[in-house]
Motif scaffolding. Structure first.
Motif, PDB file in Angstrom:
ATOM      1  N   UNK A  95       0.908  -1.087   0.050  1.00  0.00           N
ATOM      2  CA  UNK A  95      -0.152   0.064   0.078  1.00  0.00           C
ATOM      3  C   UNK A  95       0.703   1.407  -0.160  1.00  0.00           C
ATOM      4  N   UNK A  96       1.822   1.292   0.923  1.00  0.00           N
ATOM      5  CA  UNK A  96       2.797   2.334   0.721  1.00  0.00           C
ATOM      6  C   UNK A  96       3.445   2.592  -0.520  1.00  0.00           C
ATOM      7  N   UNK A  97       3.986   1.386  -1.195  1.00  0.00           N
ATOM      8  CA  UNK A  97       4.548   1.502  -2.574  1.00  0.00           C
ATOM      9  C   UNK A  97       3.596   2.192  -3.500  1.00  0.00           C
ATOM     10  N   UNK A  98       2.236   1.634  -3.389  1.00  0.00           N
ATOM     11  CA  UNK A  98       1.163   2.071  -4.256  1.00  0.00           C
ATOM     12  C   UNK A  98       1.112   3.772  -4.243  1.00  0.00           C
ATOM     13  N   UNK A 116      -4.668   3.286  -2.542  1.00  0.00           N
ATOM     14  CA  UNK A 116      -4.031   2.787  -1.476  1.00  0.00           C
ATOM     15  C   UNK A 116      -4.999   2.003  -0.484  1.00  0.00           C
ATOM     16  N   UNK A 117      -6.226   2.727  -0.236  1.00  0.00           N
ATOM     17  CA  UNK A 117      -6.944   2.025   0.803  1.00  0.00           C
ATOM     18  C   UNK A 117      -7.703   0.917  -0.067  1.00  0.00           C
ATOM     19  N   UNK A 118      -7.966   1.081  -1.409  1.00  0.00           N
ATOM     20  CA  UNK A 118      -8.487  -0.096  -1.962  1.00  0.00           C
ATOM     21  C   UNK A 118      -7.825  -1.341  -2.019  1.00  0.00           C
ATOM     22  N   UNK A 119      -6.404  -1.200  -1.808  1.00  0.00           N
ATOM     23  CA  UNK A 119      -5.569  -2.250  -1.648  1.00  0.00           C
ATOM     24  C   UNK A 119      -5.753  -2.874  -0.390  1.00  0.00           C
ATOM     25  N   UNK A 282       2.242   0.784 -15.781  1.00  0.00           N
ATOM     26  CA  UNK A 282       1.390   0.218 -15.103  1.00  0.00           C
ATOM     27  C   UNK A 282       0.415  -0.498 -15.671  1.00  0.00           C
ATOM     28  N   UNK A 283      -0.335   0.287 -16.607  1.00  0.00           N
ATOM     29  CA  UNK A 283      -1.693  -0.377 -17.368  1.00  0.00           C
ATOM     30  C   UNK A 283      -1.064  -1.646 -18.167  1.00  0.00           C
ATOM     31  N   UNK A 284       0.123  -1.431 -18.816  1.00  0.00           N
ATOM     32  CA  UNK A 284       0.680  -2.345 -19.672  1.00  0.00           C
ATOM     33  C   UNK A 284       0.949  -3.622 -18.763  1.00  0.00           C
ATOM     34  N   UNK A 306      -2.292 -11.666  -9.204  1.00  0.00           N
ATOM     35  CA  UNK A 306      -1.359 -10.894 -10.060  1.00  0.00           C
ATOM     36  C   UNK A 306      -1.908  -9.603 -10.471  1.00  0.00           C
ATOM     37  N   UNK A 307      -2.942  -9.560 -11.218  1.00  0.00           N
ATOM     38  CA  UNK A 307      -3.572  -8.334 -11.650  1.00  0.00           C
ATOM     39  C   UNK A 307      -4.341  -7.556 -10.979  1.00  0.00           C
ATOM     40  N   UNK A 308      -4.851  -8.126  -9.811  1.00  0.00           N
ATOM     41  CA  UNK A 308      -5.450  -7.190  -8.975  1.00  0.00           C
ATOM     42  C   UNK A 308      -4.817  -6.220  -8.266  1.00  0.00           C
ATOM     43  N   UNK A 309      -3.662  -6.702  -8.051  1.00  0.00           N
ATOM     44  CA  UNK A 309      -2.319  -5.828  -7.088  1.00  0.00           C
ATOM     45  C   UNK A 309      -2.114  -4.613  -8.115  1.00  0.00           C
ATOM     46  N   UNK A 310      -2.373  -4.759  -9.379  1.00  0.00           N
ATOM     47  CA  UNK A 310      -2.099  -3.738 -10.308  1.00  0.00           C
ATOM     48  C   UNK A 310      -3.142  -2.802 -10.449  1.00  0.00           C
ATOM     49  N   UNK A 311      -4.327  -3.110 -10.171  1.00  0.00           N
ATOM     50  CA  UNK A 311      -5.380  -2.427 -10.315  1.00  0.00           C
ATOM     51  C   UNK A 311      -5.442  -0.743  -9.765  1.00  0.00           C
ATOM     52  N   UNK A 312      -4.924  -0.983  -8.304  1.00  0.00           N
ATOM     53  CA  UNK A 312      -4.944   0.522  -7.739  1.00  0.00           C
ATOM     54  C   UNK A 312      -4.011   1.495  -8.524  1.00  0.00           C
ATOM     55  N   UNK A 313      -2.940   1.001  -9.208  1.00  0.00           N
ATOM     56  CA  UNK A 313      -2.062   1.831  -9.955  1.00  0.00           C
ATOM     57  C   UNK A 313      -2.654   2.527 -11.233  1.00  0.00           C
TER      58      UNK A 313
END
Length: 381
Positions: A95-98, A116-119, A282-284, A306-313
């Motif tokens: 979350x901090x990295x997001x 970050x909160x969504x994660x 990030x979207x790629x 794998x992909x849910x972790x990239x959604x917040x970005x």
């Protein structure tokens, strides 16, 4: 004030995870369907082997890097829930990295906070980590890689990318988008591309040699080769499941291999080129991860990580309305729920529901394709 608020949210999110970790022990002793992931027991057994001076691969079905077993050795001499605690703490670091990655992309403070909160409060994220699944470590390595890349530290990026691929094979799909985003469409690699490639290749080879020295061919087979040749005929979310199940006793033919891997390969290459700008990375990576999961011959719940972790970005650039977003989320959960119901009736009630599993798998596949199509269509460059 926002920073203080975010720290409080991190604390609350960690306490929620801690509560579920405590509950998991009660659940495992009380109910037929355990809360703790079976893989967590495999990790713990492999860690025990390492504490005893043996190879983690002496534990059947351990098919991960020896570094994971080493990381979880405190499960043996501190507490069995150490790993779950570690994975939950890693969730907070993610979350901090997001927030930091979104800052590098000039996202405003409010949107960074929401993403970050969504994660932090994503039920799927919470459950996966507290069940003892180790994919949060892989996600952390991917996030660190992206953070370094966006800060133009390409040699360090290569090293972290190598570590993430060594830990879990799926981040290898992010290699081409990263490489292309450093190019100005020239054929010859530039200096930054050389830094990225050489540092990555060097560290992958080094890690492989070190682990091969200690654990031999068994390490190569279980950690890498098995994942390339596996033919899992057990029920799973994959759209190819029923085909593989019915052909379990037949050697895989060229047509079968082409049907399972060619669509995935074409999409990965196309999307890598389509989103080859650094600002779109990030979207790629999100599209690559979703294609890999959706079109994979084997799909389990942990792969969604794998992909849910990239959604917040990517949320700040998703132009999808709240109504459409809600509809897509509901369709994703409902179609997944139908599959889980059929799988439960098969596995725990002994009913022959293979056909229903296949049909619900088809529905889940089409829902995932629809979601990806809509997100691409409404993505803001």
């Amino acid at each position: 004030m926002d920073t203080l608020s975010f720290k409080k949210h991190c604390l609350v999110a960690f306490l929620v995870r801690t509560t579920l970790m405590v509950y998991s022990n009660f659940h495992d002793e009380t109910f037929n369907v355990p809360y703790t992931d079976v893989d967590y027991k495999v990790f713990t057994d492999a860690a025990r082997h390492m504490v005893e001076g043996r190879s983690p691969f002496e534990r059947d079905t351990y098919r991960y890097t020896p570094l994971l077993a080493l990381l979880l050795t405190p499960n043996i001499f501190i507490h069995k829930d150490f790993g779950k605690t570690l994975f939950s703490f890693i969730d907070i670091l993610i979350a901090v990295l997001i927030k930091r990655i979104l800052s590098l992309q000039n996202c405003d403070e409010r949107k960074k906070h929401i993403c970050a909160l969504i994660w932090l409060y994503n039920p799927f994220t919470i459950i996966i980590s507290t069940r003892g699944n180790a994919d949060s470590v892989a996600v952390l390595l991917v996030m660190l890689t992206l953070d370094l890349f966006l800060r133009d530290k390409y040699m360090l990026t290569g090293l972290l990318h190598a570590m993430s691929v060594h830990f879990r094979l799926y981040p290898i799909a992010f290699s081409l988008p990263m490489y292309l985003s450093l190019s100005k469409k020239n054929l010859m690699p530039n200096r930054n591309q050389w830094k990225l490639v050489l540092s990555c290749v060097f560290f992958v080879v080094l890690l492989t040699i070190i682990n091969y020295y200690f654990f031999g061919y068994k390490y190569l087979y279980e950690s890498f080769i098995y994942h390339l040749i596996r033919k899992d005929t057990k029920h799973n979310f994959s759209v190819y499941f029923y085909m593989l199940y019915l052909s379990a006793n037949q050697p895989p033919g060229i047509i079968e291999k082409a049907c399972t891997f060619l669509p995935q390969l074409v999409l990965l290459l196309t999307l890598s080129y389509a989103y080859s700008r650094k600002s779109d990375l990030p979207f790629a990576m999100f599209t690559q991860a979703m294609v890999m999961v959706t079109y994979n011959p084997v799909v389990t719940s942990q792969y969604f990580f794998w992909f849910l972790s990239l959604v917040p970005l990517c949320i700040p650039r998703f132009g999808v309305s709240i109504k459409r977003s809600t509809s897509l989320c509901l369709a994703w959960f409902l179609s997944q729920g139908l599959w889980l119901l059929a799988a439960y009736l098969l596995e725990f009630q002994g009913l022959n529901t293979f056909t229903y599993i296949w049909l619900s798998g088809l529905l889940f596949f089409f829902v995932n394709v629809k979601i990806l199509n809509d997100l691409i269509a409404y993505y803001k460059y």
